[in-house]
Design a protein around this motif. Structure first.
Motif, PDB file in Angstrom:
ATOM      1  N   VAL A   1       0.853  -1.190   0.000  1.00  0.00           N
ATOM      2  CA  VAL A   1       0.000   0.000   0.000  1.00  0.00           C
ATOM      3  C   VAL A   1       0.887   1.238   0.000  1.00  0.00           C
ATOM      4  O   VAL A   1       2.055   1.175   0.350  1.00  0.00           O
ATOM      5  CB  VAL A   1      -0.960   0.037   1.211  1.00  0.00           C
ATOM      6  N   SER A   2       0.288   2.357  -0.368  1.00  0.00           N
ATOM      7  CA  SER A   2       1.012   3.619  -0.371  1.00  0.00           C
ATOM      8  C   SER A   2       0.049   4.741  -0.043  1.00  0.00           C
ATOM      9  O   SER A   2      -1.099   4.722  -0.491  1.00  0.00           O
ATOM     10  CB  SER A   2       1.652   3.867  -1.741  1.00  0.00           C
ATOM     11  N   GLU A   3       0.521   5.701   0.706  1.00  0.00           N
ATOM     12  CA  GLU A   3      -0.269   6.878   1.043  1.00  0.00           C
ATOM     13  C   GLU A   3      -0.085   7.989   0.011  1.00  0.00           C
ATOM     14  O   GLU A   3      -0.813   8.969   0.020  1.00  0.00           O
ATOM     15  CB  GLU A   3       0.129   7.399   2.433  1.00  0.00           C
ATOM     16  N   ARG A   4       0.909   7.829  -0.842  1.00  0.00           N
ATOM     17  CA  ARG A   4       1.209   8.867  -1.835  1.00  0.00           C
ATOM     18  C   ARG A   4       0.142   8.891  -2.920  1.00  0.00           C
ATOM     19  O   ARG A   4      -0.379   7.847  -3.316  1.00  0.00           O
ATOM     20  CB  ARG A   4       2.579   8.618  -2.469  1.00  0.00           C
ATOM     21  N   PRO A   5      -0.168  10.080  -3.426  1.00  0.00           N
ATOM     22  CA  PRO A   5      -1.163  10.165  -4.507  1.00  0.00           C
ATOM     23  C   PRO A   5      -0.679   9.467  -5.792  1.00  0.00           C
ATOM     24  O   PRO A   5      -1.463   8.802  -6.467  1.00  0.00           O
ATOM     25  CB  PRO A   5      -1.361  11.655  -4.732  1.00  0.00           C
TER      26      PRO A   5
ATOM     27  N   VAL B   1       3.313  -1.030  -6.310  1.00  0.00           N
ATOM     28  CA  VAL B   1       1.885  -1.081  -5.987  1.00  0.00           C
ATOM     29  C   VAL B   1       1.075  -1.269  -7.269  1.00  0.00           C
ATOM     30  O   VAL B   1       0.140  -2.076  -7.314  1.00  0.00           O
ATOM     31  CB  VAL B   1       1.438   0.183  -5.218  1.00  0.00           C
ATOM     32  N   ILE B   2       1.461  -0.570  -8.324  1.00  0.00           N
ATOM     33  CA  ILE B   2       0.767  -0.720  -9.610  1.00  0.00           C
ATOM     34  C   ILE B   2       0.994  -2.126 -10.166  1.00  0.00           C
ATOM     35  O   ILE B   2       0.061  -2.765 -10.666  1.00  0.00           O
ATOM     36  CB  ILE B   2       1.227   0.353 -10.615  1.00  0.00           C
TER      37      ILE B   2
END
Length: 139
Positions: A23-27, A33-34
């Motif tokens: 997971v990532s919090e970055r926009p 993640v992709i």
């Protein structure tokens, strides 16, 4: 680099005991993640080059209509330079995912604790070349 009939094991120094969803919090989502989203949602749909392309256009937030209409141009620009193989991906290095390339080079993910992972890494019947993901730290 595109493999066929190959399985990439998790790295020796992988901290995950099981396949963990990145997971990532970055926009702007990071590449791993992709990669996870594409491969977990559609196993054996993408070969290495198509996966790189799909990750690239999504990471750069290129609108879908544009990456369909400008596919050849974007593709040529992307592959004008070298790219690392999935042995360097964070999926097998940090998140506990093995990566299988079938006979046609299409890719699927298998969690470290799954029966498929065990089959590919320990069965001579699997008929795959075994590689390990790159370590995160030097020895």
């Amino acid at each position: 680099m595109s493999y066929t009939d190959t399985f990439i094991r998790v790295a020796e120094d992988c901290p995950a005991e099981t396949g963990t969803t990145p997971v990532s919090e970055r926009p702007a989502l990071p590449a791993h993640v992709i990669q996870y989203q594409l491969l977990s949602g559609s196993p054996y749909r993408y070969n290495h080059e198509e996966l790189l392309y799909q990750v690239h256009v999504r990471h750069k937030a290129i609108p879908e209509a544009e990456w369909e209409s400008r596919r050849e141009e974007i593709w040529a620009g992307l592959f004008a330079k070298n790219h690392p193989c999935l042995r360097a991906s964070m999926l097998p290095k940090r998140y506990g995912w093995g990566i299988h390339y079938d006979a046609e080079g299409r890719i699927a993910l298998y969690a470290k604790e799954s029966p498929e992972y065990d089959y590919y890494t320990s069965s001579s019947e699997a008929g795959v070349k075994l590689l390990s993901a790159m370590r995160s730290k030097r020895r």
